[in-house]
Design a protein around this motif. Structure first.
Motif, PDB file in Angstrom:
ATOM      1  N   ARG A  40       0.827  -1.205   0.000  1.00 21.69           N
ATOM      2  CA  ARG A  40       0.000   0.000   0.000  1.00 21.69           C
ATOM      3  C   ARG A  40       0.861   1.256   0.000  1.00 21.69           C
ATOM      4  O   ARG A  40       0.450   2.293  -0.491  1.00 21.69           O
ATOM      5  N   ARG A  41       2.050   1.161   0.591  1.00 15.47           N
ATOM      6  CA  ARG A  41       2.986   2.282   0.598  1.00 15.47           C
ATOM      7  C   ARG A  41       4.389   1.778   0.345  1.00 15.47           C
ATOM      8  O   ARG A  41       4.745   0.695   0.829  1.00 15.47           O
ATOM      9  N   TYR A 114     -12.960   8.128  -0.911  1.00 15.07           N
ATOM     10  CA  TYR A 114     -12.070   8.329   0.240  1.00 15.07           C
ATOM     11  C   TYR A 114     -12.458   7.426   1.413  1.00 15.07           C
ATOM     12  O   TYR A 114     -11.602   6.970   2.164  1.00 15.07           O
ATOM     13  N   LEU A 115     -13.769   7.156   1.572  1.00 10.87           N
ATOM     14  CA  LEU A 115     -14.233   6.392   2.732  1.00 10.87           C
ATOM     15  C   LEU A 115     -13.668   4.978   2.767  1.00 10.87           C
ATOM     16  O   LEU A 115     -13.552   4.384   3.844  1.00 10.87           O
ATOM     17  N   ALA A 116     -13.319   4.418   1.601  1.00  9.37           N
ATOM     18  CA  ALA A 116     -12.864   3.033   1.569  1.00  9.37           C
ATOM     19  C   ALA A 116     -11.481   2.887   0.937  1.00  9.37           C
ATOM     20  O   ALA A 116     -11.107   1.805   0.502  1.00  9.37           O
ATOM     21  N   SER A 117     -10.706   3.966   0.890  1.00 10.65           N
ATOM     22  CA  SER A 117      -9.407   3.938   0.224  1.00 10.65           C
ATOM     23  C   SER A 117      -8.312   4.436   1.165  1.00 10.65           C
ATOM     24  O   SER A 117      -8.566   5.270   2.025  1.00 10.65           O
ATOM     25  N   PRO A 118      -7.082   3.932   0.995  1.00 13.35           N
ATOM     26  CA  PRO A 118      -5.961   4.445   1.786  1.00 13.35           C
ATOM     27  C   PRO A 118      -5.677   5.895   1.411  1.00 13.35           C
ATOM     28  O   PRO A 118      -5.941   6.327   0.279  1.00 13.35           O
ATOM     29  N   PRO A 119      -5.146   6.684   2.346  1.00  8.73           N
ATOM     30  CA  PRO A 119      -4.989   8.126   2.102  1.00  8.73           C
ATOM     31  C   PRO A 119      -3.985   8.484   1.012  1.00  8.73           C
ATOM     32  O   PRO A 119      -4.154   9.503   0.340  1.00  8.73           O
ATOM     33  N   GLY A 120      -2.938   7.663   0.818  1.00  9.45           N
ATOM     34  CA  GLY A 120      -1.913   7.997  -0.166  1.00  9.45           C
ATOM     35  C   GLY A 120      -2.453   8.198  -1.570  1.00  9.45           C
ATOM     36  O   GLY A 120      -2.260   9.270  -2.171  1.00  9.45           O
ATOM     37  N   PRO A 121      -3.141   7.195  -2.145  1.00 16.65           N
ATOM     38  CA  PRO A 121      -3.698   7.365  -3.497  1.00 16.65           C
ATOM     39  C   PRO A 121      -4.710   8.501  -3.581  1.00 16.65           C
ATOM     40  O   PRO A 121      -4.802   9.188  -4.597  1.00 16.65           O
ATOM     41  N   MET A 122      -5.484   8.697  -2.518  1.00 23.98           N
ATOM     42  CA  MET A 122      -6.455   9.801  -2.519  1.00 23.98           C
ATOM     43  C   MET A 122      -5.741  11.148  -2.545  1.00 23.98           C
ATOM     44  O   MET A 122      -6.187  12.094  -3.200  1.00 23.98           O
ATOM     45  N   ALA A 126      -6.298  13.840  -5.532  1.00 22.81           N
ATOM     46  CA  ALA A 126      -6.771  15.185  -5.199  1.00 22.81           C
ATOM     47  C   ALA A 126      -5.784  16.248  -5.665  1.00 22.81           C
ATOM     48  O   ALA A 126      -6.184  17.321  -6.132  1.00 22.81           O
ATOM     49  N   HIS A 127      -4.500  15.961  -5.541  1.00 24.64           N
ATOM     50  CA  HIS A 127      -3.480  16.922  -5.967  1.00 24.64           C
ATOM     51  C   HIS A 127      -3.579  17.195  -7.467  1.00 24.64           C
ATOM     52  O   HIS A 127      -3.510  18.348  -7.916  1.00 24.64           O
ATOM     53  N   VAL A 160      -9.912  17.272   0.864  1.00 24.13           N
ATOM     54  CA  VAL A 160      -9.478  15.878   0.730  1.00 24.13           C
ATOM     55  C   VAL A 160      -8.008  15.746   1.126  1.00 24.13           C
ATOM     56  O   VAL A 160      -7.611  14.821   1.851  1.00 24.13           O
ATOM     57  N   LEU A 161      -7.196  16.681   0.662  1.00 25.88           N
ATOM     58  CA  LEU A 161      -5.770  16.671   1.019  1.00 25.88           C
ATOM     59  C   LEU A 161      -5.586  16.828   2.527  1.00 25.88           C
ATOM     60  O   LEU A 161      -4.718  16.189   3.131  1.00 25.88           O
ATOM     61  N   SER A 162      -6.408  17.669   3.146  1.00 24.16           N
ATOM     62  CA  SER A 162      -6.320  17.866   4.588  1.00 24.16           C
ATOM     63  C   SER A 162      -6.589  16.564   5.331  1.00 24.16           C
ATOM     64  O   SER A 162      -5.837  16.174   6.234  1.00 24.16           O
ATOM     65  N   TYR A 163      -7.657  15.865   4.956  1.00 17.64           N
ATOM     66  CA  TYR A 163      -7.981  14.589   5.603  1.00 17.64           C
ATOM     67  C   TYR A 163      -6.885  13.554   5.365  1.00 17.64           C
ATOM     68  O   TYR A 163      -6.512  12.796   6.271  1.00 17.64           O
ATOM     69  N   ALA A 164      -6.370  13.508   4.134  1.00 17.93           N
ATOM     70  CA  ALA A 164      -5.333  12.527   3.812  1.00 17.93           C
ATOM     71  C   ALA A 164      -4.096  12.737   4.671  1.00 17.93           C
ATOM     72  O   ALA A 164      -3.529  11.781   5.225  1.00 17.93           O
ATOM     73  N   LEU A 165      -3.673  13.998   4.804  1.00 18.07           N
ATOM     74  CA  LEU A 165      -2.476  14.276   5.605  1.00 18.07           C
ATOM     75  C   LEU A 165      -2.727  13.994   7.078  1.00 18.07           C
ATOM     76  O   LEU A 165      -1.831  13.508   7.786  1.00 18.07           O
TER      77      LEU A 165
END
Length: 401
Positions: A40-41, A114-122, A126-127, A160-165
């Motif tokens: 995943r990472r 976003y609800l079912a995905s890891p933050p990295g790809p999101m 989003a970027h 979205v970026l805020s939540y991911a970070l």
């Protein structure tokens, strides 16, 4: 050819070494190591080198890492050229075709995914999407009537970026993205997005343990709440309850949760966007349960147990794309916490069973941390002769082994 994640897992299993044990030897937390092992990472080189030594891989892990790093660099270079070429083509196309519906669709899909995905790809997605919105704003390649919508799109993508970070553990960067989202909401004149940003800033402050500042963000956000317009007020009042509960004010926390219920009943117009920008009934119950367990038990614990059970039931019976498994599992732990506060040891053990039986790879760090609190409560002298309490503590302790 065997990939680095596959080789890492195979060597660890061959060595009969747990994730926790290897994590200690490579100086990383177990959740991150699981992400490296599952692919995943990407793992840092230092992790590959330490794991190589710890598992006696004789350079095979480092070799696999170097090979995949070279492939990633080559792919990234290709991606940059493709992205630049595509951006230029889109600029040229935009001169004739100024429709922004495709961008808006991308924002909507990202919010739900976003609800079912890891933050990295999101974060990556989003970027890229936000870059398109930003370029259209800066270049003027849009219809005048679309300018506000472009700022809303850029603001939501900043959210979205805020939540991911934040999910990746960097609250300071998360706050900067949330601030950018707020400015976009201001330029667009979008009260719904402004209220959402206030709630997100409060969430970041709560993550940092600054409940006083978190409360200020929430109360500032009420100015953006419209009568019956979406779930923004319910979300803000639940955030207020979390602040007040952590500050030890039971009466005010319950009053805030009652206010959230009343706000939900007043909703006449749904949220403009679902997923990350919505606040479902299940999420509201989850917030209530996770708030009241930080108080002193009694009626607070009774309500926390009811709310946690309601959240679990709604997630399990609702649409699959709205189900948040990590939150659902944490709700089981909050239920167990409330039951211990009510002196129901058997009920607490029953609530924990779905979590304690998870595969090691799915026992994320937050599950271990919150379950550890339950173990501490069950280790109190009053439960020393309670067999269920002792066995449950042993099972929880095994999570971190």
């Amino acid at each position: 050819m065997t990939t680095f994640p596959e080789l890492l897992r195979a060597l660890r299993m061959e060595a009969r070494m747990s994730l926790a044990c290897l994590a200690r030897q490579v100086h990383y937390d177990r959740t991150s190591l699981h992400h490296f092992e599952s692919g995943r990472r990407p793992a840092p080189l230092e992790v590959a080198a330490r794991a190589d030594e710890a598992l006696g891989a004789q350079g095979r892990l480092v070799e696999a890492w170097n090979r995949e790093d070279a492939e990633r660099r080559e792919a990234a270079a290709t991606h940059r050229v493709r992205a630049a070429a595509l951006a230029m083509s889109r600029d040229l196309t935009a001169l004739a075709d100024l429709d922004i519906s495709e961008l808006q669709d991308g924002v909507a899909v990202t919010a739900v995914d976003y609800l079912a995905s890891p933050p990295g790809p999101m974060m990556d997605r989003a970027h890229v999407l936000r870059g398109e919105a930003f370029e259209r704003i800066r270049s003027g390649h849009h219809r005048p009537a679309d300018r506000s919508d472009l700022y809303v799109a850029a603001g939501r993508l900043s959210g979205v970026l805020s939540y991911a970070l934040l999910d990746m553990g960097d609250s300071e960067e998360a706050l900067e993205h949330a601030t950018a989202a707020g400015r976009c909401a201001e330029f667009a004149g979008d009260a719904e997005l402004s209220a959402w940003v206030a709630g997100t800033k409060s969430l970041i402050a709560r993550f940092q343990g600054d409940y006083g500042r978190a409360l200020e963000y929430v109360r500032d956000g009420y100015q953006w709440v419209g009568a019956g317009h979406g779930s923004g007020e319910a979300r803000l009042r639940c955030g207020e309850a979390q602040c007040l509960a952590n500050l030890g004010d039971s009466r005010a926390a319950n009053h805030a949760l009652d206010g959230a219920e009343a706000a939900r009943e007043r909703i006449r117009r749904p949220d403009s966007l679902e997923g990350l920008f919505g606040f479902s009934r299940a999420k509201q119950s989850y917030y209530a349960g996770s708030s009241l367990i930080w108080l002193q038990g009694g009626h607070d614990a009774e309500r926390a147990a009811r709310e946690a059970l309601e959240a679990i039931s709604l997630w399990q019976s609702g649409p699959a794309d709205e189900r948040s498994l990590d939150d659902e599992r944490l709700a089981f732990i909050y239920l167990a916490t409330a039951r211990v506060q009510l002196d129901d040891v058997e009920g607490a053990a029953e609530a924990l069973e779905p979590v304690l039986s998870l595969p090691v790879e799915e026992q994320i760090s937050w599950i271990v941390k919150r379950a550890d609190r339950v173990a501490g409560m069950l280790s109190a002298p009053r439960y020393a002769g309670n067999r269920t309490a002792v066995e449950t503590v042993e099972k929880i302790n095994a999570l971190a082994a």
